[in-house]
Every structure is written in C-alpha cells, then in structure tokens.
Design an enzyme around this catalytic site. Structure first.
Site, PDB file in Angstrom:
ATOM      1  N   LYS A 160      72.387  46.383  72.020  1.00  0.00           N
ATOM      2  CA  LYS A 160      72.416  47.357  70.912  1.00  0.00           C
ATOM      3  C   LYS A 160      73.790  48.032  70.823  1.00  0.00           C
ATOM      4  O   LYS A 160      74.403  48.063  69.767  1.00  0.00           O
ATOM      5  CB  LYS A 160      71.315  48.420  71.097  1.00  0.00           C
TER       6      LYS A 160
ATOM      7  N   ARG B   3      62.212  55.914  69.953  1.00  0.00           N
ATOM      8  CA  ARG B   3      61.792  55.113  71.102  1.00  0.00           C
ATOM      9  C   ARG B   3      60.292  55.170  71.300  1.00  0.00           C
ATOM     10  O   ARG B   3      59.768  54.539  72.206  1.00  0.00           O
ATOM     11  CB  ARG B   3      62.456  55.673  72.351  1.00  0.00           C
TER      12      ARG B   3
ATOM     13  N   ARG C  50      76.607  44.811  84.000  1.00  0.00           N
ATOM     14  CA  ARG C  50      77.283  45.634  82.979  1.00  0.00           C
ATOM     15  C   ARG C  50      78.333  46.566  83.603  1.00  0.00           C
ATOM     16  O   ARG C  50      78.097  47.187  84.631  1.00  0.00           O
ATOM     17  CB  ARG C  50      76.271  46.481  82.214  1.00  0.00           C
TER      18      ARG C  50
ATOM     19  N   ARG D 279      76.921  51.900  85.257  1.00  0.00           N
ATOM     20  CA  ARG D 279      76.149  53.062  84.843  1.00  0.00           C
ATOM     21  C   ARG D 279      75.180  53.455  85.955  1.00  0.00           C
ATOM     22  O   ARG D 279      74.633  52.588  86.626  1.00  0.00           O
ATOM     23  CB  ARG D 279      75.366  52.710  83.567  1.00  0.00           C
TER      24      ARG D 279
HETATM   25  P1  AP5 Z   1      74.576  46.683  75.842  1.00  0.00           P
HETATM   26  O1  AP5 Z   1      75.144  46.486  74.474  1.00  0.00           O
HETATM   27  O2  AP5 Z   1      75.194  47.743  76.697  1.00  0.00           O
HETATM   28  O3  AP5 Z   1      72.983  46.851  75.756  1.00  0.00           O
HETATM   29  P2  AP5 Z   1      72.072  47.987  75.136  1.00  0.00           P
HETATM   30  O4  AP5 Z   1      71.004  47.334  74.348  1.00  0.00           O
HETATM   31  O5  AP5 Z   1      72.923  49.021  74.446  1.00  0.00           O
HETATM   32  O6  AP5 Z   1      71.445  48.543  76.490  1.00  0.00           O
HETATM   33  P3  AP5 Z   1      71.246  49.998  77.060  1.00  0.00           P
HETATM   34  O7  AP5 Z   1      70.944  49.813  78.522  1.00  0.00           O
HETATM   35  O8  AP5 Z   1      72.405  50.904  76.739  1.00  0.00           O
HETATM   36  O9  AP5 Z   1      69.983  50.453  76.338  1.00  0.00           O
HETATM   37  P4  AP5 Z   1      68.995  51.499  76.808  1.00  0.00           P
HETATM   38  O10 AP5 Z   1      68.140  51.605  75.625  1.00  0.00           O
HETATM   39  O11 AP5 Z   1      68.334  51.220  78.098  1.00  0.00           O
HETATM   40  O12 AP5 Z   1      69.932  52.761  77.172  1.00  0.00           O
HETATM   41  P5  AP5 Z   1      70.400  54.017  76.313  1.00  0.00           P
HETATM   42  O13 AP5 Z   1      71.820  54.208  76.592  1.00  0.00           O
HETATM   43  O14 AP5 Z   1      69.928  53.937  74.916  1.00  0.00           O
HETATM   44  O15 AP5 Z   1      74.648  45.273  76.611  1.00  0.00           O
HETATM   45  C1  AP5 Z   1      74.226  45.153  77.956  1.00  0.00           C
HETATM   46  C2  AP5 Z   1      75.194  44.221  78.731  1.00  0.00           C
HETATM   47  O16 AP5 Z   1      75.083  42.897  78.237  1.00  0.00           O
HETATM   48  C3  AP5 Z   1      76.675  44.608  78.607  1.00  0.00           C
HETATM   49  O17 AP5 Z   1      77.281  44.351  79.834  1.00  0.00           O
HETATM   50  C4  AP5 Z   1      77.218  43.668  77.506  1.00  0.00           C
HETATM   51  O18 AP5 Z   1      78.617  43.394  77.689  1.00  0.00           O
HETATM   52  C5  AP5 Z   1      76.353  42.430  77.730  1.00  0.00           C
HETATM   53  N1  AP5 Z   1      76.024  41.718  76.480  1.00  0.00           N
HETATM   54  C6  AP5 Z   1      75.640  42.258  75.293  1.00  0.00           C
HETATM   55  N2  AP5 Z   1      75.360  41.279  74.399  1.00  0.00           N
HETATM   56  C7  AP5 Z   1      75.582  40.095  75.050  1.00  0.00           C
HETATM   57  C8  AP5 Z   1      75.467  38.715  74.664  1.00  0.00           C
HETATM   58  N3  AP5 Z   1      75.061  38.341  73.432  1.00  0.00           N
HETATM   59  N4  AP5 Z   1      75.763  37.787  75.595  1.00  0.00           N
HETATM   60  C9  AP5 Z   1      76.160  38.122  76.837  1.00  0.00           C
HETATM   61  N5  AP5 Z   1      76.294  39.413  77.263  1.00  0.00           N
HETATM   62  C10 AP5 Z   1      76.004  40.383  76.376  1.00  0.00           C
HETATM   63  O19 AP5 Z   1      69.532  55.162  77.014  1.00  0.00           O
HETATM   64  C11 AP5 Z   1      69.778  55.575  78.338  1.00  0.00           C
HETATM   65  C12 AP5 Z   1      68.757  56.623  78.747  1.00  0.00           C
HETATM   66  O20 AP5 Z   1      68.867  57.786  77.900  1.00  0.00           O
HETATM   67  C13 AP5 Z   1      67.279  56.195  78.622  1.00  0.00           C
HETATM   68  O21 AP5 Z   1      66.828  55.478  79.750  1.00  0.00           O
HETATM   69  C14 AP5 Z   1      66.598  57.582  78.491  1.00  0.00           C
HETATM   70  O22 AP5 Z   1      66.500  58.231  79.737  1.00  0.00           O
HETATM   71  C15 AP5 Z   1      67.583  58.343  77.631  1.00  0.00           C
HETATM   72  N6  AP5 Z   1      67.290  58.192  76.190  1.00  0.00           N
HETATM   73  C16 AP5 Z   1      68.075  57.583  75.258  1.00  0.00           C
HETATM   74  N7  AP5 Z   1      67.489  57.628  74.058  1.00  0.00           N
HETATM   75  C17 AP5 Z   1      66.308  58.281  74.222  1.00  0.00           C
HETATM   76  C18 AP5 Z   1      65.241  58.610  73.343  1.00  0.00           C
HETATM   77  N8  AP5 Z   1      65.277  58.288  72.033  1.00  0.00           N
HETATM   78  N9  AP5 Z   1      64.173  59.268  73.851  1.00  0.00           N
HETATM   79  C19 AP5 Z   1      64.126  59.609  75.154  1.00  0.00           C
HETATM   80  N10 AP5 Z   1      65.084  59.303  76.047  1.00  0.00           N
HETATM   81  C20 AP5 Z   1      66.175  58.632  75.586  1.00  0.00           C
END
Ligand code: AP5
Length: 235
Positions: free
Chosen positions: A24, A99, A138, A171
């Site tokens: 994402k 979410r 990552r 991270r």
């Molecule tokens: P990346 O693009 O970083 O993946 P992502 O989908 O953004 O993954 P996240 O882990 O950031 O999502 P998440 O939803 O768990 O965390 P968030 O930050 O939102 O890609 C991942 C890796 O793969 C990278 O190394 C990239 O280079 C590689 N990659 C990407 N595409 C590729 C491809 N096609 N081929 C090969 N490699 C590839 O949330 C973090 C925390 O915040 C949550 O756990 C929660 O505690 C809190 N939080 C956030 N939003 C909320 C909410 N709405 N409600 C409650 N808590 C929340």
C-alpha cells in the site's frame, strides 16, 4: 491516461485496502502523484507522532509495537482532523484507513457532511505467506519514510535511501509475532470491508503479486477503467 478519457472523471477519493505488506505504502505515492491528491497514511501519521513523542504518539505506541489496532476513538479523531485540512478538499488517497466497519461507517458519515464521498476502493490482494517474506525484509528510510526491501526492492548502496540518502532501519512492528497479529486482525476486522464496499459497487480487487512496476501498471489500469466507465455513464 488515454486521450479519450476525460481527467475530470478520474476518481479523486480513493481507499487503498490490503493486508500488511501488500504494498500500500509503496504504491500510494505513485497513485497520489498521478491523480494529484494527498496521500493519507494513518500508520505514517502515528509513526510521526511516536517519533515526536506527542501525546497521541505515546497513546498509540504500545498498540502499534504489538501489532494491535490503535483504539477507534483516537484514530477517527486524528483522521477527522486530517480530512478537514485544506489540501484534502480536492481529493485524497487513504492508506490504512478504514480498518474495520466502525471506521468505515465513520468515514461515510464524515463524507456525507463534507460531500467528499469515496469514489473507488482498490484492494491489493495478496496471500498471507507472501506477507511474511515482504515484511521480514522491509527497510524504511528514517528521513523520508520510503520503504525498501533487503532482497525484493534494494537500494544502490546498502543501508542508504536512494531517494534522500537517509539511513534505513527495520520498523519496530516488523517482528514475526507482530506481523502474525496484524495479519490476524486484517482477516478478522478488515476483510468484512471488502463486502461492505463491494455492495456499494466501489470495490476493485488488484493482484498484488509480481514486481512493483507490474502492480503499479495494474492499479493505473484500474483507475483508467473507472474513469472510462464514469465518462460512458455520463454520456
Ligand atoms: P509496503 O508498501 O511497506 O506495504 P504496506 O502495505 O504499506 O504495509 P504496512 O506494513 O505498512 O501496512 P500495515 O497496514 O500493517 O501498517 P500501517 O503502517 O498502515 O511494502 C512492504 C515491503 O514489501 C516493502 O519492503 C516493499 O519494498 C516491498 N514490496 C512492496 N511491493 C512489492 C512488490 N510488488 N514486489 C516485491 N516487494 C514489494 O499501520 C501500522 C500500525 O499503525 C498498525 O499495526 C496499527 O497499530 C496502527 N494503525 C494504522 N492505521 C490504523 C487504523 N486505521 N486503525 C487502528 N490502528 C491503525
């Protein structure tokens, strides 16, 4: 964008859904800059607050470290503030929000008030086994926040961001236990949103497997298809 498509019919208010590690964050900046809309990542806003040791950051940190969801009350208050900022009037790309159903209903209600209804929900679809591999490797830039990968998306110089030369780190929540917890929560709390938005006719699933450029092409094709359908419907 093909010549026969009118840019006015491109979606302007988009949600990017998908399990942790689906890409994402990686894809969001490209889509947001193509559409010239603001990228709003709730994870990034929380992480910036943790780094700055704000009250919100202190409240959110323990939930994030364990892979739990930050309580809805804190999250929706933060999103509500962000959605009322000037740069969001012309559109937004939401990454990591909503979410769960409660957050989706909150967003619908907020959109009714501002008239900023969501146009399109793009689901990055990926099996769980792939998630663990992507998140284990990552690496994130400490300056610009861009994500890289130790094997799948490498930088020219080890440990240094290609975009801004900032230092890369893992991270805090990319540990096996936290990844498993986030995946479980995605299955339990976020997948019901697929039905919710499918029933509203807004959901478009996109295969998240394959190289970053290929996934990006699929997302841009989905935007083109949406703009074309909208143009045809208005004729
Ligand atoms: P990346 O693009 O970083 O993946 P992502 O989908 O953004 O993954 P996240 O882990 O950031 O999502 P998440 O939803 O768990 O965390 P968030 O930050 O939102 O890609 C991942 C890796 O793969 C990278 O190394 C990239 O280079 C590689 N990659 C990407 N595409 C590729 C491809 N096609 N081929 C090969 N490699 C590839 O949330 C973090 C925390 O915040 C949550 O756990 C929660 O505690 C809190 N939080 C956030 N939003 C909320 C909410 N709405 N409600 C409650 N808590 C929340």
């Amino acid at each position: 964008m093909r010549a026969d498509l009118d840019r006015r019919h491109e979606p302007r208010r988009i949600i990017l859904l998908g399990p942790p590690g689906a890409g994402k964050g990686t894809q969001a900046d490209v889509i947001a800059s193509r559409l010239d809309v603001s990228h709003i990542s709730t994870g990034e806003i929380f992480r910036a607050n943790v780094d700055a040791a704000t009250i919100l950051g202190l409240q959110a940190q323990s939930y994030m470290d364990s892979g739990a969801m930050v309580p809805d009350e804190l999250t929706t208050k933060m999103v509500s503030r962000r959605l009322n900022e000037d740069d969001v009037v012309d559109g937004f790309l939401l990454d990591g929000f909503p979410r769960n159903l409660n957050q989706a209903e909150f967003l619908d209600e907020a959109s009714r008030t501002t008239g900023n209804t969501v146009d399109l929900v793009l689901e990055l679809h990926m099996p769980a086994e792939e998630v663990v591999q992507r998140l284990n490797g990552r690496l994130v830039c400490g300056h610009c926040g861009r994500s890289w990968h130790a094997q799948l998306n490498t930088t020219r110089v080890d440990g240094i961001c290609d975009t801004c030369a900032g230092p890369l780190h893992q991270r805090d929540d990319d540990r096996e236990d936290s990844i498993r917890r986030r995946l479980e929560l995605y299955e339990q709390q976020t997948t019901p949103l697929l039905t919710y938005y499918r029933e509203q006719g807004k959901l478009v699933p996109v295969d998240a497997l394959g190289p970053i450029g290929t996934v990006n092409d699929r997302l841009l094709a989905a935007l083109d298809a949406h703009a074309k359908t909208d143009t045809t419907a208005r004729r």
